[in-house]
Enzyme design. Sequence first.
Site, short mmCIF file in Angstrom:
data_model
loop_
_atom_site.label_atom_id
_atom_site.label_comp_id
_atom_site.label_asym_id
_atom_site.label_seq_id
_atom_site.Cartn_x
_atom_site.Cartn_y
_atom_site.Cartn_z
N ASP A 89 0.72 -1.27 0.01
CA ASP A 89 0.16 0.02 -0.07
C ASP A 89 0.91 1.21 0.11
OD1 ASP A 89 0.78 -0.26 2.47
OD2 ASP A 89 -0.83 0.00 3.70
N SER A 90 2.20 0.96 0.11
CA SER A 90 3.15 2.13 0.09
C SER A 90 3.08 2.61 -1.62
CB SER A 90 4.39 1.81 0.34
OG SER A 90 5.03 0.76 -0.50
N ASP A 128 -1.11 -6.21 -0.28
CA ASP A 128 -1.28 -5.59 1.15
C ASP A 128 -2.95 -5.35 1.23
OD1 ASP A 128 0.38 -4.99 3.06
OD2 ASP A 128 1.26 -3.04 1.90
N LYS A 158 -0.93 -9.32 3.16
CA LYS A 158 -0.38 -8.85 4.32
C LYS A 158 -1.40 -7.84 4.98
CE LYS A 158 2.86 -5.75 4.07
NZ LYS A 158 2.48 -4.52 5.19
N GLU A 160 -1.61 -5.22 8.52
CA GLU A 160 -0.74 -4.61 9.55
C GLU A 160 -1.26 -4.63 10.90
OE1 GLU A 160 0.19 -0.34 8.71
OE2 GLU A 160 1.10 -0.91 6.74
N GLU A 228 9.02 -3.64 11.05
CA GLU A 228 9.40 -2.54 10.44
C GLU A 228 10.04 -1.49 11.62
OE1 GLU A 228 8.02 0.82 7.74
OE2 GLU A 228 6.56 -0.80 7.87
#
Length: 353
Positions: A89-90, A128, A158, A160, A228
Site C-alpha cells: 500500500d506504499s 497488502d 499482508k 498490519e 518494521e
Amino acid sequence: MSCIRFLTKHSPSSSFSSSILRHIRFMSNVPENTVYSGPTPQIANQRTTLMQLRQKHRNSKPITMVTAYDYPSAVHLDMAGIDICLVGDSASMVVHGHDTTLPITVDEMLVHCRAVARDAKNPMLVGDLPFGSYESSSDQAVDTAVRILKEGGMDAIKLEGGSPSRIVAAKAIVEAGIAVMGHVGLTPQAISVLGGFRPQGRNILSAVKVVETALALQEAGCFSVVLECVPAPVAAAATAALQIPTIGIGAGPFCSGQVLVYHDLLGMLQHPHHAKVTPKFCKQYARVGDIINKALLEYKEDVTNGSFPDAHHSPYKISEADAEGFSNELQKLGFDKAASAASEAVQRLNATK
C-alpha cells in the site's frame, strides 16, 4: 482413447505403435501422471511456495523480498530471482504521490496487483490490505482478502498491526484458506495513533509488545511477519522467539529476510517529495533517478535542436517513385504546400544517409 486402442491393436509392429503413442503423449497438454485434466505445469517458471520459504527458514538461508507495484518492476524481480514480491500500500506514497499510505483504495491496489501478476512468474506474490478494507469485521477482512487473490492474482495477503481485532481478522483469513503475512513495529496505517512515522520497540514495554504481537500473529496462523523500524536486538529477539520467518525493514541484520521498496533501493526518484519520504534505513544500490533525469534532458535537447528523430530513427520508407507520385497527387488536389513538404522531406532524408 479409442484411436489409441485402434492403433495399438492394428499397427504392424509394437515399435511402430510405441512410437505413435509417444507422439500422441507429446502433443497432449495433459501430464501423463495426473488425476486432473488441467494444463501441464510450467517447469521453467515455478512460483516460490510457502514450503520453499519454510525450507529456506529451516536452513537459515535469508529470504529476499522487494515491494513493487507494476509490470516493468515485476519483470526485473523475476529476472533477479527475488523470493517474494510485495505489492504494498506504499504505492499510495511512491506511485500516487500521497504523504501517507491511507488514501489508497482496494480498487487501486487491485490495479497494481494485476499489473505485477502479469509477469512475476517466480516470486511469491503478496498483496497488502489497504487501510479501511479489513478493520470493521472479520467478514470484511476475509472478503477483501478474497478479492486480492481472485481479482488481483496474488498468492497471499499482508495486514498490519497486532491489536486483538487484527489478530482475529488474520485468523479468520487463514481459516478461509488464504495465506497471511503479519506486520508489526512501525505500521504506517496506524500513524494517527503512533503520532507519525515513528520507530517502535525503543523502550522495554514497547520492545516486549513487538515480540508478543509477533507471537500472537504466528498463533493466528501467519506464515511470516514483517518487522518494521525496530531496534536490531528487538528484531533478533522476535526472530528467535518465532517459528516462522521474520522479514526486516529497518530492523537490522538478524531477521530471516529483508525487504526494500523497488524505487528506494534503485534510487529511482530524486524529486523533493520522494526525498521527504525515503526512509533512513534504505540502501541505494543505484541512482537510477539521475540516469532518468539525464536521459530526459538529452531527449529534450535533441528534439529542440532537431537532431531527433534522424534518418536512422525514421524506419518506415516510401520509394522515391511513390513519393513523387504522392506529391503529384497532392498537387492535383490543390495541396501545393503539402506536396512541397513531402518532396523536401525525401531530399533531406536522402542527404543524411
